[in-house]
Design an enzyme around this catalytic site. Sequence first.
Site, PDB file in Angstrom:
ATOM      1  N   TRP A 157       0.801  -1.219   0.000  1.00 40.75           N
ATOM      2  CA  TRP A 157       0.000   0.000   0.000  1.00 40.75           C
ATOM      3  C   TRP A 157       0.839   1.276   0.000  1.00 40.75           C
ATOM      4  CZ3 TRP A 157       1.909   1.918   4.408  1.00 40.75           C
ATOM      5  CH2 TRP A 157       2.120   1.067   5.488  1.00 40.75           C
ATOM      6  N   ASN A 158       2.145   1.168   0.218  1.00 35.75           N
ATOM      7  CA  ASN A 158       2.896   2.423   0.406  1.00 35.75           C
ATOM      8  C   ASN A 158       3.198   3.152  -0.907  1.00 35.75           C
ATOM      9  OD1 ASN A 158       4.693   0.305  -0.161  1.00 35.75           O
ATOM     10  ND2 ASN A 158       6.404   1.387   0.770  1.00 35.75           N
ATOM     11  N   LYS A 181      -2.555  -7.746  -8.406  1.00 36.56           N
ATOM     12  CA  LYS A 181      -3.359  -7.739  -7.176  1.00 36.56           C
ATOM     13  C   LYS A 181      -2.786  -6.638  -6.288  1.00 36.56           C
ATOM     14  CE  LYS A 181      -3.973  -8.847  -3.275  1.00 36.56           C
ATOM     15  NZ  LYS A 181      -4.200  -7.833  -2.208  1.00 36.56           N
ATOM     16  N   SER A 232       5.675  -7.216   2.857  1.00 40.12           N
ATOM     17  CA  SER A 232       6.435  -7.497   4.081  1.00 40.12           C
ATOM     18  C   SER A 232       7.188  -8.817   3.965  1.00 40.12           C
ATOM     19  CB  SER A 232       5.475  -7.552   5.266  1.00 40.12           C
ATOM     20  OG  SER A 232       4.582  -8.632   5.097  1.00 40.12           O
ATOM     21  N   GLU A 253      10.417  -8.556  -3.259  1.00 43.96           N
ATOM     22  CA  GLU A 253      10.974  -7.275  -2.795  1.00 43.96           C
ATOM     23  C   GLU A 253      10.338  -7.019  -1.439  1.00 43.96           C
ATOM     24  OE1 GLU A 253      13.277  -5.548  -4.294  1.00 43.96           O
ATOM     25  OE2 GLU A 253      13.275  -6.343  -6.331  1.00 43.96           O
ATOM     26  N   LEU A 254      11.122  -7.140  -0.370  1.00 47.46           N
ATOM     27  CA  LEU A 254      10.527  -7.192   0.970  1.00 47.46           C
ATOM     28  C   LEU A 254      10.971  -6.022   1.859  1.00 47.46           C
ATOM     29  CD1 LEU A 254      11.015 -11.047   1.359  1.00 47.46           C
ATOM     30  CD2 LEU A 254       9.075  -9.815   0.370  1.00 47.46           C
ATOM     31  N   CYS A 287      10.082   1.458   1.700  1.00 44.06           N
ATOM     32  CA  CYS A 287      10.883   0.265   2.034  1.00 44.06           C
ATOM     33  C   CYS A 287      12.341   0.650   2.195  1.00 44.06           C
ATOM     34  CB  CYS A 287      10.717  -0.802   0.967  1.00 44.06           C
ATOM     35  SG  CYS A 287      11.133  -0.233  -0.688  1.00 44.06           S
TER      36      CYS A 287
END
Length: 519
Positions: A157-158, A181, A232, A253-254, A287
């Site tokens: 969401w960021n 999605k 996350s 990508e976390l 992130c």
Amino acid sequence: MSALEQSDTAVRSNGAAQGQAGRIEVHNPATGEVIGHVDDMTAGQVEALVERARRAQPEWEAIGFDGRGEVMRELRYWVVQNRERVLDVLVKENGKTREDALLAEMFYVCDALGFWAKHARKYLADERIKTHSPLLMGKRVVLRHRPHGVVGVIGPWNYPLTNSFGDCIPALMAGNSVVLKPSEVTPLTNLMLGEAMREIGAPPDALLVATGAGQAGAALIEHVDMVHFTGSTATGRKVAVEAARRLIPVSLELGGKDPMIVLREADVERAANMAVQWSMSNSGQICIAVERVYVEEPVYDEFVQKVVEKTRALRQGPPGTPGGVDVGAMTNAPQVEIVRSHVQDALDKGAEVLVGGKASQGPGQFFEPTVLTGVDHTMKIMTEETFGPTLPIMKVRDADEAVRLANESRYGLNSSVFSKDIAKGEHVARQLHAGNACVNDALMNYLALEAPFGGSRESGLGARHGAPGIRKYCATQTLLITRFGPKKEFGMYPNKAWQAKAFERVMVAMWGRKPKRRK
Ligand code: NAD
């Protein structure tokens, strides 16, 4: 048209509003008002979208790089023409400032649309491979890249545009169809982009948007041929397990806990400006935000004083017209609680809050820009991803201690080092266990679309941008082509003792001498 109407129209034209799906309310986090509803799609609805995308893929691939490039450039034109409408929805659903929406999202996506339109062909061109083997003399070896088929992109969401739609662009340019999605918290901007693809007359169903919560993402992984996930580390691990079960490729990508190191000979003013900008921008929900700072003793007091002054000067509030506020809202209510708990944990263990420290009382979700000192690695604020407008600063004896502490993390996304001694700065940067490191800068490496950007350790697998950022959306096929060959090659049936002997002699002649070792 209101944001509510836009989202409902977009969902209807996505063809998935019918069925048993529940509805998800989308809020403006800066005001608390409901701005739209989207379907919480069932597994069956997601599967149906993947089927549509699968049927559309051959035509999409067949139009080639030129055809797909035209669509990307057309879409960029649409985004620029409709910028006010897109920015309105983006700011409303995310709570970020208009400047962040414009620069870090819209500008990035427009740039990426043109970049991949231009460079995809080069990155995915056939590669002639010269082989060393004497047994392959006269044969041609070629490596080619071909699309997986249907790619699933799952986003956070960021950065609804940059980190959701942005990752669809190279997947599409490679010739895949894509089912995106987006986060259930911020689905509206991505629905608009899906709508835009139809408006510009792109081949139908090359890009479809599946709305819904985590179970819609899980359903997507069940049916696509490759999945790209941004989110996350905890969810990324689940995604990796499901992808492994289906044996489909995955890129992740976390999360991160990016360190900044300020060495004694640094330009302290520049370092302080960077620290404040990149810890507070988008309310710290980046992130690659600066999440912790290590400052060498001789410049510690000066750095802290500058950071405190600059943070106090920040204006926070509901984003409105450009230039109105510096820091907007926190996008997701549970995140406010995480930030609050990290600050409280630090205070309980002896840290000091120099600026901010509190969440606001509503109606919007805000957390004050916060600077902490007296922190150490027993505190969550120094070891876990906070993802909020916080800047904990720790004093260190020397560069070695800074490197040791920076590396004492399960994450490894971005990092930065400040020093006027460039060689020393680079030497320190090279010691950091992070997928990316900047010297006298922060975050800007993300804009180098030619350079791979990815996390190490628990910050991810694979990369976006550069050659790996598009090749991951393709399977490879190695071709061996023999133009002129004898009817029968040496060594073929029936086995003969003299042929085996000949091979053995060649092998002994080539590799049978004892190698010399360095003394
Ligand atoms: P999240 O992991 O909660 O959700 C991400 C997405 O995964 C959402 O769309 C969600 O609906 C979906 N999802 C949830 N459960 C799922 C499941 N079981 N299977 C499939 N999909 C599922 O992350 P978030 O809170 O939306 O985003 C914030 C996180 O994203 C932070 O950790 C941040 O660091 C990270 N992030 C990383 C990058 C990067 O480039 N490394 C960029 C942006 C954000």
